[in-house]
Design an enzyme around this catalytic site. Structure first.
Site, PDB file in Angstrom:
ATOM      1  CB  CYS A   1       0.376   1.332   4.317  1.00  0.00           C
ATOM      2  SG  CYS A   1      -0.979   0.977   4.452  1.00  0.00           S
TER       3      CYS A   1
ATOM      4  CG  ASP B   1      22.737  16.099 -35.048  1.00  0.00           C
ATOM      5  OD1 ASP B   1      23.004  17.008 -35.466  1.00  0.00           O
ATOM      6  OD2 ASP B   1      24.044  15.617 -34.592  1.00  0.00           O
TER       7      ASP B   1
ATOM      8  CB  CYS C   1      -0.865  -0.134   1.428  1.00  0.00           C
ATOM      9  SG  CYS C   1      -1.524   1.838   1.347  1.00  0.00           S
TER      10      CYS C   1
END
Length: 700
Positions: free
Chosen positions: A14, A385, A11
């Site tokens: 948590c 480029d 979690c």
């Protein structure tokens, strides 16, 4: 600081709470829990017993050596949920005979499946901290208070199952990343005083001589001293085809020696090697938060209290103002609390981002953070480029015009074989394709700004640009060829004696084979504008633009001019600049996103937001396709999470919302967003028989 791996971390909220608690311990101020990668960083002086106690409040723990080797024990959550479910079924059977007798069974099932949630929820209530556990605790206590034992128990079991599946989804994403990180070699066979010794990779030093047998991993970046072999560089570049390596050539740590025995002189300690930098950056990338994730986190802080207010209104308004049943609407209010759990919303983004970063890393595309992955999926303009990006950056002879078939190639070879100039090498490569007489040049003299003069068989010759052949007779047909070749953007190298031009070479920077197909693929996946920025002259830029399919170009640009052009482009869209990571650093930094090609060079890895570890653009369309897919997935996940909750909340109007419907809507959304996010890891490609992009890219 010491780093530990964690298990049972399921979690994100948590994890944040535990981090704050650990930071309050002595020597804990610098502690960090990395939820996405499942790691914790701690000061070596911290009390590990206290850390473990805090982690245990969320059923998390430090990974032991036994767990590291794959012998971890079954999850306690899984066991408790299984027992709780069995007790609940037994309670239902008993409930059919007498409701009072079933209560102890319901209480047992609730304790087994929801005691951790209940304890954390009560602590949060005391601290007036309103999060998922708080909502579930209030709902559970409320259900028991009004005698809804059956539904309260079902809520506890389903919420426990939801948390378990939530953790399982993140664990799958972490395992995918962990399997990627396992490509790092663990040991090296070092040769000291003629004998072999196996040492840990961390003890390897610069200039050590290592032995790598067939099938073994090369321990770190180095140069081959003896042996020839083909090397699998997929760990670095994502390319499956092996690369032939000989004495004097560089090799990457983590690549695999396919056959033969190599002796390699180490040029970088492992911690400084390309592979180590890549793996470190990939791990760091997991922990960055995108603007979308930051918004979701801010939204969740206000969302949960808002749900509690709505729940209170549902409980109070109908009974007070409409004379409805208090018990019925109290029950509906509890269901609203459960619907309000933001689990699915919080998970809608991180698993998708980890999956996208991992999938690209497997392809040799290093994305330095979720924020860059999200940005890549929003790019509509790509600036390139030219030299070394759309072209190979090495000159080659594109056109040869011969006027003196006897002496032209002989003179050119005799003079240029002594030069190390890139144009001379290109000429020698071309001359070697034809038969010619080998002769030696004498009295070689370099003429600044022109070329080289020399004598062959006593006669003076010169090779160089137009200035070097001044005085030689140039008729209209020769002048016409010179003009034509210059208009084609070719650099001219002419060979002449004092009076006559013998022939000339038209040299250009070779265009990469994949450039044209890459441009086509980019346009097909929604890149609206492709632009080439080059310091080369107009004719060369025009020629390259037509050949590769770039939609516009700007020629004759100095590095500072490229920066200004990128700034102009960013005013009209999201711009990514693609360069080699060295000369284009200012432009890469100016663009919304810098993409460097480098095949593992330090400068490329350090300069850009995204690094193509191959020495070509071939995988750029797929990287953008994956990024677009990640962004689509996140948007869909958010819509799904909020949509299911909205539908459930609307059921409160006719009074049809029940506790089990509420928890199923939350759990269903969580499972769906997890599974949908994990599909990004799938890599099923159809074979390309017609040269067109993969179907996935066409529809990204």
């Amino acid at each position: 600081m010491k780093e530990y791996r964690l298990k049972g971390l399921s979690c994100p909220n948590c994890a944040s709470d535990m981090e704050q608690q650990i930071q309050k311990l002595d020597y804990g101020k610098s502690a960090q829990i990395q939820y996405n990668s499942g790691k914790i960083q701690l000061d070596e002086k911290i009390d590990l017993k206290k850390v473990k106690k805090i982690l245990a409040t969320d059923n998390a723990s430090l990974l032991t050596e036994e767990d590291e080797h794959g012998h971890s024990h079954p999850s306690s959550i899984k066991v408790y949920l299984g027992i709780a479910t069995g007790v609940f079924i037994l309670a239902l059977l008993v409930d059919g005979m007498t409701s009072f007798t079933a209560v102890p069974f319901y209480i047992t099932a609730i304790i087994l499946s929801g005691y951790q949630t209940f304890i954390k929820g009560l602590k949060n209530l005391v601290r007036l901290k309103f999060n998922i556990e708080t909502l579930m605790t209030i709902a559970l206590v409320g259900a028991v208070a009004i005698g809804e034992w059956r539904e309260g128990t079902l809520v506890a079991i389903l919420f426990g199952l939801n948390e378990y599946l939530e953790g399982l989804g993140m664990q799958k994403a972490r395992k995918s990343m962990a399997s990627l990180l396992k490509i790092a070699p663990k040991e090296a066979v070092i040769i000291r005083n003629g004998s072999e010794e196996t040492i840990p990779i961390s003890n390897l030093s610069v200039n050590d001589l290592v032995l790598v047998r067939s099938g073994e991993k090369i321990p770190s970046d180095g140069v081959i001293e003896t042996g020839n072999s083909s090397v699998n560089e997929a760990a670095i570049t994502g390319e499956a085809m092996p690369v032939e390596k000989a004495v004097g050539e560089s090799v990457f740590g983590g690549s695999i020696n396919n056959e033969g025995v190599l002796r390699i002189r180490i040029t970088k300690a492992y911690k400084d090697s390309s592979l180590a930098k890549i793996l470190h950056l990939v791990e760091e990338a997991q922990e960055t938060k995108t603007p979308t994730e930051q918004f979701i986190n801010r939204f969740s802080k206000y969302y949960t209290p808002l749900i509690m207010i709505i729940s209170a209104l549902v409980m109070i308004v109908p009974p007070v103002f409409f004379n409805a049943s208090f018990g019925e609407w109290f029950y509906q209010g509890l269901a609203v609390l459960i619907v309000g759990c933001p689990c699915a919303l919080i998970l809608s983004s991180p698993i998708a981002n980890i999956s996208g970063i991992t999938r690209n890393a497997r392809n040799g595309i290093l994305i330095k953070g979720s924020v860059h992955l999200e940005q890549l999926g929003m790019i509509d303009t790509l600036a390139f480029d030219k030299t070394g990006t759309l072209t190979k950056g090495t000159p080659y002879v594109e056109r040869v015009e011969t006027f003196d078939h006897t002496n032209f190639l002989t003179v050119a070879a005799a003079i240029e074989k002594h030069s190390s100039h890139p144009l001379a090498k290109a000429i020698m490569n071309k001359v070697s394709e034809f038969p010619y007489r080998e002769k030696e040049a004498e009295e070689l003299e370099a003429v600044a700004g022109q070329g080289i003069m020399a004598k062959i068989d006593g006669k003076r010759y010169r090779i160089g640009n137009e200035k070097s052949v001044e005085g030689a007779a140039i008729d209209e047909s020769v002048q016409s060829l010179i003009t034509s070749m210059k208009e084609d953007g070719l650099t001219l190298v002419l060979v002449a004696d004092d009076t006559t031009i013998l022939g000339m070479f038209g040299i250009s920077d070779e265009i990469r084979e994949e450039s044209e197909s890459v441009m086509s693929a980019l346009h097909s996946i929604g890149i609206k504008n492709t632009v080439m920025l080059t310091g080369d002259h107009q004719k060369t830029a025009e020629k390259v633009t037509k050949r590769v399919g770039v939609r516009s170009y700007y020629a004759g640009l100095m590095p500072e001019d490229k920066v200004e052009k990128v700034k102009e482009l960013t005013k009209n869209g999201n711009v990514a600049m693609v360069g080699d990571g060295i000369n284009d650093a200012p432009a890469l930094a100016t663009a919304n996103l810098g993409i460097a090609m480098g095949k593992g060079t330090d400068s490329a890895i350090e300069t850009a937001d995204i690094v193509l570890m191959q020495d070509h653009l071939g995988k750029l369309p797929e990287a953008i396709g994956i990024a677009k897919r990640v962004n689509r997935t996140i948007r869909f996940n958010i819509a799904l999470a909020l949509g299911l909750k909205l539908v459930a909340l609307l059921l409160t109007i006719p009074g049809l919302l029940t506790l089990w419907i509420a928890i199923l809507s939350d759990m269903g959304a969580t499972i769906l967003v997890t599974l949908i996010s994990l599909t990004i890891l799938w890599n099923k490609k159809e074979k390309k028989s017609d040269g067109k992009p993969y179907p996935e890219l066409q529809h990204s």
